[in-house]
Design an enzyme around this catalytic site. Structure first.
Site, short mmCIF file in Angstrom:
data_model
loop_
_atom_site.label_atom_id
_atom_site.label_comp_id
_atom_site.label_asym_id
_atom_site.label_seq_id
_atom_site.Cartn_x
_atom_site.Cartn_y
_atom_site.Cartn_z
N GLU A 281 -31.23 8.97 -37.29
CA GLU A 281 -31.64 7.62 -37.70
C GLU A 281 -30.63 7.03 -38.69
O GLU A 281 -30.29 5.84 -38.62
CB GLU A 281 -33.04 7.63 -38.33
CG GLU A 281 -34.16 8.02 -37.37
CD GLU A 281 -34.24 7.10 -36.15
OE1 GLU A 281 -33.93 5.90 -36.30
OE2 GLU A 281 -34.58 7.59 -35.07
N ASP A 365 -26.40 10.52 -32.17
CA ASP A 365 -26.54 11.97 -31.97
C ASP A 365 -25.30 12.70 -32.48
O ASP A 365 -25.39 13.72 -33.16
CB ASP A 365 -26.74 12.29 -30.48
CG ASP A 365 -28.18 12.07 -30.03
OD1 ASP A 365 -29.06 11.92 -30.91
OD2 ASP A 365 -28.42 12.05 -28.80
ZN LIG Z 1 -31.70 6.48 -32.05
#
Ligand SMILES: [Zn+2]
Length: 421
Positions: A281, A365
């Site tokens: 996030e 990621d």
């Molecule tokens: Zn995301």
């Protein structure tokens, strides 16, 4: 053929073209899910049970079938609103009662918005208390459902009426470039709402408590300082009172940023996994995804305001959508018709926005792998897929239209590649 008839034909072609396309995508998705229902995909063998895999398949198929019913109703409503004369009727009635000033335009828009939310209401009820409940996700009660509904209705009025009045007033008063000034007012409004959201709006619906001292808190604070992320703290939200699904998000901007972790996430994840989810996030912030998407949507809304200003002056736009402005111009009707037409013409472009969003997910990621643990991110994602009953075997074309996130198997393979760098 006159312009109104030509526009009507183009609109109907898009409307039914989208309907057929969506039905085709649904069919592909259902087939892909059912074809793979018998066994857990190889990439997830040993990580997700056959039972969880089949629950995800059944849940996904049921939601798609339900979505089709919703879509038929929506199509019917659009046809009734336009060619069936509903918008025309609201316009005529409001003109008779309120005349044609700004108040009348607001009444027209609210009347239409109320009708369209009433149509959605039974579907939302069925989805929550039948489908979500059947698969063990729903934790809300009918009383809370009604309370949420009233609260968000009142909130939309409190926030919506001022911005609507501002736009309509500017439209009347600001001359040829009204669309630019109205856009500025709209941007100001969006930013103001985002600014007050964490402090004034979110607490109306949920309780937020500071993350308690302990291993998790010191771990997450370590991550924040490693990344250099300034925020107004970590809070836990009682999401479990509505749904069992886990998540985390960030709200506010500038110095007013807050990190919110769902209690449903914390109850399922180890501290390592929570850290990896948070790192993902935070990646969206640090890689400027949030601001890029915001800039993107602001540019598009400027374009939309300009298009609206052009269309609102064209009689074929109204007549092509079944409205005859017999009592004189109506900015309220123009806004309603615009909001009906825009999604119809934009749907074929959905793969473009999904593509953007998936690119950002891959980048976030990779960011999480760099600042946290890739293997913890993978195990967190596997838990999320499994607990939220997300299908592991989507159809690629369906995903291209609808998925803001990469497909499960591709996503995990990419993280593994990133880890070996
Ligand atoms: Zn995301």
């Amino acid at each position: 053929m006159n312009s109104a008839a030509a526009f009507e034909i183009v609109f109907i072609l898009f409307l039914f073209g989208n309907f057929v396309l969506k039905y085709y995508l649904d069919r592909r998705q259902v087939q892909s899910i059912l074809r793979n229902r018998g066994a857990v995909p190889l990439a997830f063998a040993g990580k997700i049970s056959l039972e969880a895999h089949q629950k995800a398949a059944d849940y996904s198929v049921e939601r798609i079938k339900f979505g089709q019913l919703t879509r038929i109703t929506d199509l019917g409503f659009v046809l009734i609103a336009t060619f069936g004369g509903l918008i025309q009727w609201i316009y005529g009635e409001v003109y008779g009662w309120f005349g044609a000033d700004i108040l009348a335009q607001i009444v027209i828009i609210l009347g239409y918005a109320l009708l369209s939310s009433l149509i959605d209401l039974p579907f939302s009820w069925y989805s929550t208390f039948r489908i979500e409940a059947k698969y063990g996700f729903n934790t809300t009660t009918p009383a809370r459902f009604v309370k949420d509904l009233l609260l968000s209705g009142i909130l939309s009025l409190i926030l919506g009426i001022p911005i609507l009045s501002a736009v309509l007033w500017i439209w009347n008063a600001a001359g040829a470039f009204w669309w630019f000034w109205a856009w500025l007012a709209y941007i100001f409004f969006i930013l103001a709402v985002q600014w007050i959201y964490p402090t004034f709006i979110a607490p109306l619906f949920n309780k937020f408590t500071p993350l308690p001292e302990g291993e998790l808190k010191s771990r997450l604070e370590g991550l924040l300082s490693r990344i250099g992320f300034a925020s107004k703290g970590l809070s836990v939200m009682d999401a479990s009172k509505r749904s069992a699904k886990g998540n985390a998000y960030m709200t506010g901007f500038g110095k007013n940023k807050r990190i919110v972790l769902f209690d449903t996430l914390l109850s399922k994840m180890t501290p390592e996994e929570t850290e990896a989810v948070l790192a993902h996030e935070l990646g969206h912030y640090k890689l400027h995804h949030i601001y890029k998407m915001m800039a993107f949507s602001f540019i598009f809304s400027l374009l939309f305001f300009w298009i609206l200003s052009v269309l609102a002056e064209c009689s074929w736009f109204y007549e092509g959508l079944g409205v005859n402005l017999s009592h004189g111009a109506s900015h309220g009707v123009a806004l309603i018709l615009f909001s009906v037409a825009v999604p119809v013409f934009l749907f074929p472009l959905a793969p473009l926005t999904s593509l953007f969003s998936r690119k950002h997910e891959f980048e976030a990621d990779a960011f999480a792998v760099r600042y946290s643990s890739g293997s913890a991110l993978i195990s967190a994602l596997v838990k999320l897929f499994s607990d939220n009953a997300a299908t592991l075997t989507p159809d690629p074309l369906y995903s291209a239209f609808y998925s803001s996130h990469p497909d499960a198997a591709i996503r995990i393979a990419t993280i593994q590649k990133e880890m070996s760098k």
